[in-house]
Design a protein around this motif. Structure first.
Motif, PDB file in Angstrom:
ATOM      1  N   THR A 232       0.843  -1.186   0.000  1.00  0.00           N
ATOM      2  CA  THR A 232       0.000   0.000   0.000  1.00  0.00           C
ATOM      3  C   THR A 232       0.888   1.249   0.000  1.00  0.00           C
ATOM      4  N   TYR A 233       2.035   1.079   0.641  1.00  0.00           N
ATOM      5  CA  TYR A 233       2.939   2.228   0.796  1.00  0.00           C
ATOM      6  C   TYR A 233       4.074   2.233  -0.221  1.00  0.00           C
ATOM      7  N   ILE A 234       4.519   1.057  -0.600  1.00  0.00           N
ATOM      8  CA  ILE A 234       5.502   0.976  -1.687  1.00  0.00           C
ATOM      9  C   ILE A 234       4.780   0.254  -2.825  1.00  0.00           C
ATOM     10  N   VAL A 235       4.344   1.020  -3.788  1.00  0.00           N
ATOM     11  CA  VAL A 235       3.519   0.417  -4.835  1.00  0.00           C
ATOM     12  C   VAL A 235       4.419  -0.225  -5.889  1.00  0.00           C
ATOM     13  N   PRO A 236       4.288  -1.542  -6.072  1.00  0.00           N
ATOM     14  CA  PRO A 236       5.170  -2.232  -7.011  1.00  0.00           C
ATOM     15  C   PRO A 236       4.674  -2.111  -8.452  1.00  0.00           C
ATOM     16  N   ASP A 237       5.607  -2.306  -9.381  1.00  0.00           N
ATOM     17  CA  ASP A 237       5.210  -2.380 -10.790  1.00  0.00           C
ATOM     18  C   ASP A 237       4.673  -3.778 -11.095  1.00  0.00           C
ATOM     19  N   TYR A 238       5.247  -4.770 -10.410  1.00  0.00           N
ATOM     20  CA  TYR A 238       4.863  -6.159 -10.657  1.00  0.00           C
ATOM     21  C   TYR A 238       4.708  -6.912  -9.354  1.00  0.00           C
ATOM     22  N   VAL A 239       3.849  -7.859  -9.361  1.00  0.00           N
ATOM     23  CA  VAL A 239       3.683  -8.749  -8.212  1.00  0.00           C
ATOM     24  C   VAL A 239       3.792 -10.187  -8.715  1.00  0.00           C
ATOM     25  N   HIS A 240       4.604 -10.993  -7.984  1.00  0.00           N
ATOM     26  CA  HIS A 240       4.740 -12.402  -8.334  1.00  0.00           C
ATOM     27  C   HIS A 240       4.353 -13.234  -7.134  1.00  0.00           C
ATOM     28  N   VAL A 241       3.718 -14.329  -7.404  1.00  0.00           N
ATOM     29  CA  VAL A 241       3.359 -15.213  -6.301  1.00  0.00           C
ATOM     30  C   VAL A 241       4.261 -16.434  -6.340  1.00  0.00           C
ATOM     31  N   LEU A 242       4.893 -16.671  -5.218  1.00  0.00           N
ATOM     32  CA  LEU A 242       5.805 -17.799  -5.104  1.00  0.00           C
ATOM     33  C   LEU A 242       5.092 -18.903  -4.334  1.00  0.00           C
ATOM     34  N   ILE A 247       7.560 -19.499  -9.284  1.00  0.00           N
ATOM     35  CA  ILE A 247       6.621 -18.398  -9.478  1.00  0.00           C
ATOM     36  C   ILE A 247       5.394 -18.999 -10.153  1.00  0.00           C
ATOM     37  N   VAL A 248       4.251 -18.922  -9.456  1.00  0.00           N
ATOM     38  CA  VAL A 248       3.053 -19.550 -10.020  1.00  0.00           C
ATOM     39  C   VAL A 248       2.120 -18.536 -10.669  1.00  0.00           C
ATOM     40  N   LYS A 249       2.337 -17.276 -10.370  1.00  0.00           N
ATOM     41  CA  LYS A 249       1.478 -16.266 -10.988  1.00  0.00           C
ATOM     42  C   LYS A 249       2.177 -14.911 -10.953  1.00  0.00           C
ATOM     43  N   SER A 250       2.080 -14.168 -12.015  1.00  0.00           N
ATOM     44  CA  SER A 250       2.628 -12.814 -12.051  1.00  0.00           C
ATOM     45  C   SER A 250       1.564 -11.863 -12.554  1.00  0.00           C
ATOM     46  N   GLY A 251       1.652 -10.613 -12.096  1.00  0.00           N
ATOM     47  CA  GLY A 251       0.683  -9.635 -12.550  1.00  0.00           C
ATOM     48  C   GLY A 251       1.089  -8.246 -12.107  1.00  0.00           C
ATOM     49  N   GLY A 252       0.200  -7.300 -12.221  1.00  0.00           N
ATOM     50  CA  GLY A 252       0.462  -5.930 -11.780  1.00  0.00           C
ATOM     51  C   GLY A 252       0.157  -5.783 -10.301  1.00  0.00           C
ATOM     52  N   LYS A 253       0.115  -4.547  -9.828  1.00  0.00           N
ATOM     53  CA  LYS A 253      -0.064  -4.312  -8.395  1.00  0.00           C
ATOM     54  C   LYS A 253      -1.415  -4.817  -7.890  1.00  0.00           C
ATOM     55  N   GLU A 254      -2.390  -4.910  -8.800  1.00  0.00           N
ATOM     56  CA  GLU A 254      -3.720  -5.355  -8.384  1.00  0.00           C
ATOM     57  C   GLU A 254      -3.729  -6.816  -7.929  1.00  0.00           C
ATOM     58  N   LEU A 255      -2.725  -7.571  -8.372  1.00  0.00           N
ATOM     59  CA  LEU A 255      -2.652  -8.981  -7.968  1.00  0.00           C
ATOM     60  C   LEU A 255      -2.504  -9.102  -6.449  1.00  0.00           C
ATOM     61  N   ALA A 256      -1.785  -8.167  -5.867  1.00  0.00           N
ATOM     62  CA  ALA A 256      -1.581  -8.190  -4.415  1.00  0.00           C
ATOM     63  C   ALA A 256      -2.913  -8.055  -3.695  1.00  0.00           C
ATOM     64  N   LEU A 257      -3.749  -7.167  -4.195  1.00  0.00           N
ATOM     65  CA  LEU A 257      -5.051  -6.951  -3.567  1.00  0.00           C
ATOM     66  C   LEU A 257      -5.929  -8.185  -3.699  1.00  0.00           C
ATOM     67  N   GLU A 258      -5.826  -8.792  -4.848  1.00  0.00           N
ATOM     68  CA  GLU A 258      -6.603  -9.998  -5.107  1.00  0.00           C
ATOM     69  C   GLU A 258      -6.203 -11.106  -4.118  1.00  0.00           C
ATOM     70  N   LEU A 259      -4.880 -11.198  -3.905  1.00  0.00           N
ATOM     71  CA  LEU A 259      -4.370 -12.206  -2.974  1.00  0.00           C
ATOM     72  C   LEU A 259      -4.858 -11.931  -1.563  1.00  0.00           C
ATOM     73  N   GLU A 260      -4.816 -10.669  -1.197  1.00  0.00           N
ATOM     74  CA  GLU A 260      -5.238 -10.244   0.125  1.00  0.00           C
ATOM     75  C   GLU A 260      -6.701 -10.662   0.344  1.00  0.00           C
ATOM     76  N   ASP A 261      -7.451 -10.477  -0.697  1.00  0.00           N
ATOM     77  CA  ASP A 261      -8.872 -10.750  -0.668  1.00  0.00           C
ATOM     78  C   ASP A 261      -9.164 -12.249  -0.580  1.00  0.00           C
ATOM     79  N   LYS A 262      -8.485 -13.002  -1.429  1.00  0.00           N
ATOM     80  CA  LYS A 262      -8.845 -14.407  -1.577  1.00  0.00           C
ATOM     81  C   LYS A 262      -7.921 -15.388  -0.846  1.00  0.00           C
ATOM     82  N   GLY A 263      -6.785 -14.914  -0.410  1.00  0.00           N
ATOM     83  CA  GLY A 263      -5.851 -15.814   0.289  1.00  0.00           C
ATOM     84  C   GLY A 263      -5.055 -16.639  -0.695  1.00  0.00           C
TER      85      GLY A 263
END
Lengths: 276, 486
Positions: A232-242, A247-263
């Motif tokens: 939220t404070y350091i906004v990334p250009d990319y988010v990767h899920v390990l 790395i099982v999924k990559s995306g933009g900063k919105e991916l982080a929010l999605e993860l937060e939401d869905k676990g």
């Protein structure tokens, strides 16, 4: 193509610096073991200059292992794959040479060194880096001037420089000190390992502001974190899920929010997650 | 990893720097020990009767004593009949009368060791900072700045000279802190000691420069038995430095010295040692047996004796610089760094004997062990019945480098006065792989990181050393540690 953030705003993708967009780090099929157990299992990752990437993942997915392997910790054994840093084979370099070539790791648990002042430690480090890069070493006076400038960035008390490295520092002070060291050493590739852990919200904001101020077209930041909070404070250009060492999924900063939401379960492969 | 291991290997082969032998013509007595030898030594030094008597009494006492075995060190039996007890550079019978008469080859030896014996620095009223008494095998070969010191009434000379010119002081104080009956090695020293340094700081005088002795063993089979006596009268103060080295010899050499300090009312004595005797080679062959008795007596009220030692050399170190706190409100201090590597063994520490009221003592001991070495701290704090309101603080830390060395601690606390306070803290740690990695991740080399961590560990002790010595000690620690990690 992702764009670089400016040093000032920390979020505006506007810079036109020439170094932006050049290849910083290329990880291919990286496998690594610790104590005989395989943690990284064919990890691929590509980072360009000027970008901020976040690696997220559940506990045990290999986030910290990745950070440690890149820094060259010898308790981790690389069994396969390549890591190319600014065109050179990173894995062939000693930990100190990686640091001197501009790779910086902000430790999850910064280490205490009793009796060694922060000032002496950091000057020794900076001069080792400068010497390696063919720059002149700084004397005590020039060093002090540099340090004072950088301290303002992190709202640090100058008295801290006289204290022993991390000794008796609070959790927040230790993390802030890591980012302060980063500010002084000016690395090309900064890996921040769980820098948000153990920080209250005010400390988190200070640390994040420091990191944002250090965003630059010729610098790449790799954030390793469990929680979305930091992003939220350091906004990334990319988010990767390990997960389970890949790395099982990559995306933009919105991916982080999605993860937060869905676990993390949302990504499936629960047995892989559990097994890592 | 592999390049790191190679670097370490290369550094490990770095040799002891002061291991050279000098070709100096020497005057020696026959090998072995008996009353004849003692009479011979005493006669060579033209000593008054009381000295010979004292030596003979010590010798007869020594014959009745047995070598101590309680210390945590191991070594083959010493053949006391195979030692040459007196060895001196050949000079005219009276010895050199001024620096110009000192054998130039000897001056060269000390030059090579970095110990200046030429009285440089007396330029245009600049007060030199250090006066040196140089001891070569059994005798003092030169003492610098004597005349300058005499202006303030300070006597700084070889022990032999003191016996000739100030017999009353010698007779009054010799053995007053370490009696000839004290212990096996001190008693042996009392019988055969051939020289050493003598300092007398008269009432109210603050010694204008640091005094120092530099002791060098050169001769092959000789033992070294020097004796130092320092007396600070009421309100006087002095800082004394002691350094030493020896050639590399495959055979062990015995060094059994005695140091006695006496501080009268309000006097202060600060005694600093950087001990760098030949430690033996990496397989544990050769090296000096450093069996030394050092003790200070705070005889006067509010007097203070402070020992600081940095012990990096010797195959075996057996030494406990101690304080007898007799005067009320007197203060004793002991700051020690003992570093052992390869096959070195050190059993060192201190004794603080509190007799007077409100006496205070501080002990800070830092032991660093590397290789297959063994490092022991042994300390005793005794608060006797009269030590009303006395206090002691002891801190004893051990640092281990690698996993084949040992650190041991034997503290003894004895309190016979209910108002006395004793505090003891101890810690043992290993140079952490995480500390090293943290430093290296910041660009600092492995060697520099170890040296930085060890120096940080020793900081509380180093800050007690006089400036020149502190720098020397840090360098010495850096050199000594090269190749100890990996």
């Amino acid at each position: 193509m992702p764009q670089a953030a400016t040093a000032a705003s920390g979020s505006g993708p506007t810079d036109k610096d020439e170094s932006a967009g050049l290849q910083m780090l290329e990880i291919k099929n990286l496998h690594a073991k610790v104590k005989g157990r395989e943690i990284l299992r064919g990890l691929d990752l590509s980072l360009k200059a000027g970008e901020v990437h976040a690696i997220m993942g559940p506990n045990g997915s290999g986030k910290s292992t990745l950070a440690q392997v890149l820094a060259g910790r010898d308790t981790y054994e690389v069994t396969d794959g390549t890591v190319t840093y600014q065109g050179q084979d990173l894995l062939a370099l000693s930990p100190e040479d990686r640091a001197r070539a501009g790779v910086f790791l902000a430790f999850q648990y910064p280490v205490e060194i009793p009796g060694v002042s922060n000032n002496y430690f950091l000057r020794t480090a900076l001069n080792a880096v400068r010497k390696y890069q063919g720059q002149e070493e700084l004397d005590a006076v020039d060093f002090l001037a540099l340090v004072q400038k950088k301290m303002q960035l992190l709202h640090m008390d100058e008295a801290l420089m006289k204290r022993a490295v991390n000794e008796g520092f609070s959790g927040g002070e230790k993390k802030r000190n890591e980012i302060f060291q980063m500010a002084v050493l000016e690395p090309r590739l900064a890996i921040l390992d769980e820098t948000d852990s153990g920080l209250d919200i005010d400390a988190l904001k200070t640390v994040a502001a420091g990191v944002n101020a250090l965003r630059a077209p010729d610098r790449t930041v790799l954030l390793v974190t469990h929680y979305q909070r930091l992003l939220t404070y350091i906004v990334p250009d990319y988010v990767h899920v390990l997960s389970a060492g890949q790395i099982v999924k990559s995306g933009g900063k919105e991916l982080a929010l999605e993860l937060e939401d869905k676990g993390y379960q949302w990504l499936g492969e629960p047995d892989l997650v559990a097994g890592a | 990893m592999s390049t790191q291991a190679q670097d370490l290997e290369a550094l490990a082969n770095k040799e002891y720097e002061y291991g050279f032998v000098s070709a100096i013509a020497e005057d020696v007595v026959p090998r072995g020990l008996n009353e004849e030898i003692i009479r011979m030594i005493s006669a060579k030094k033209n000593e008054p009767e009381f000295m010979l008597d004292w030596r003979l009494r010590a010798y007869r006492q020594w014959l009745k004593m047995t070598e101590p075995t309680w210390q945590n060190v191991h070594y083959p039996p010493i053949d006391y009949q195979d030692i040459i007890y007196y060895s001196a550079p050949k000079t005219s019978s009276d010895g050199p009368k001024s620096m110009d008469e000192v054998d130039p080859e000897l001056l060269e030896v000390y030059e090579k060791l970095g110990v200046p014996l030429k009285e440089r620095g007396i330029l245009a009223g600049v007060t030199p900072s250090v006066a040196v008494d140089a001891i070569f095998d059994s005798v003092s070969v030169a003492t610098t700045f004597q005349a300058k010191l005499a202006e303030d009434g300070v006597i700084f000379c070889s022990f032999s000279e003191a016996v000739q010119h100030h017999p009353e002081l010698v007779q009054k104080y010799l053995g007053s802190v370490v009696p000839y009956t004290d212990n096996y090695f001190a008693t042996l020293n009392s019988a055969v000691f051939s020289d050493g340094s003598f300092c007398f700081i008269p009432k109210g005088v603050r010694c204008p420069m640091e005094l120092s002795s530099y002791v060098r063993i050169n001769s092959n089979a000789s033992g070294q038995f020097e004796r130092t006596l320092i007396i600070a009268e009421e309100g006087a103060s002095v800082s004394y430095l002691e350094g030493c080295s020896a050639p590399k010899r495959a055979k062990n050499q015995l060094h059994a010295a005695v140091v006695e300090l006496v501080a009268l009312d309000d006097a202060k004595i600060k005694y600093s040692t950087v001990q760098n005797w030949f430690p033996g080679d990496k397989d544990g062959v050769g090296g000096v047996f450093n069996f030394v008795t050092k003790r200070g007596k705070c005889l006067g009220k509010r007097s203070k004796i402070s020992w600081t030692q940095v012990e990096t050399g010797s195959a075996i170190t057996w030494k406990y610089p101690s304080c007898i706190l007799q005067g009320d409100d007197s203060v004793g201090e002991f700051y020690s760094v003992a570093l052992t590597k390869n096959h070195q063994q050190a059993d060192t520490g201190t004794k603080m004997l509190h007799l007077g009221k409100r006496t205070r003592s501080t002990i800070v001991s830092k032991g660093i062990s590397a290789g297959v070495s063994q490092n022991t701290y042994r300390g005793a704090v005794r608060m006797l019945a009269g030590a009303e309101g006395a206090r002691n603080y002891s801190q004893c830390d051990s640092l281990l480098i690698g996993d084949k060395c040992g650190a041991h601690t034997f503290p003894v606390l004895e309190v016979k006065n209910n108002t006395a306070q004793v505090e003891h803290e101890a810690s043992t740690s290993r140079i952490g792989e995480d500390q090293l990695f943290y430093c290296r991740q910041r660009g600092i080399s492995n060697e520099d990181a170890v040296s930085m961590i060890v120096n940080g560990f020793c900081k509380e002790v180093f800050k007690e050393l006089p400036m020149e010595f502190a720098v020397e000690a840090q360098k010495l620690l850096g050199v000594s540690l090269e190749g100890s990690v990996g």
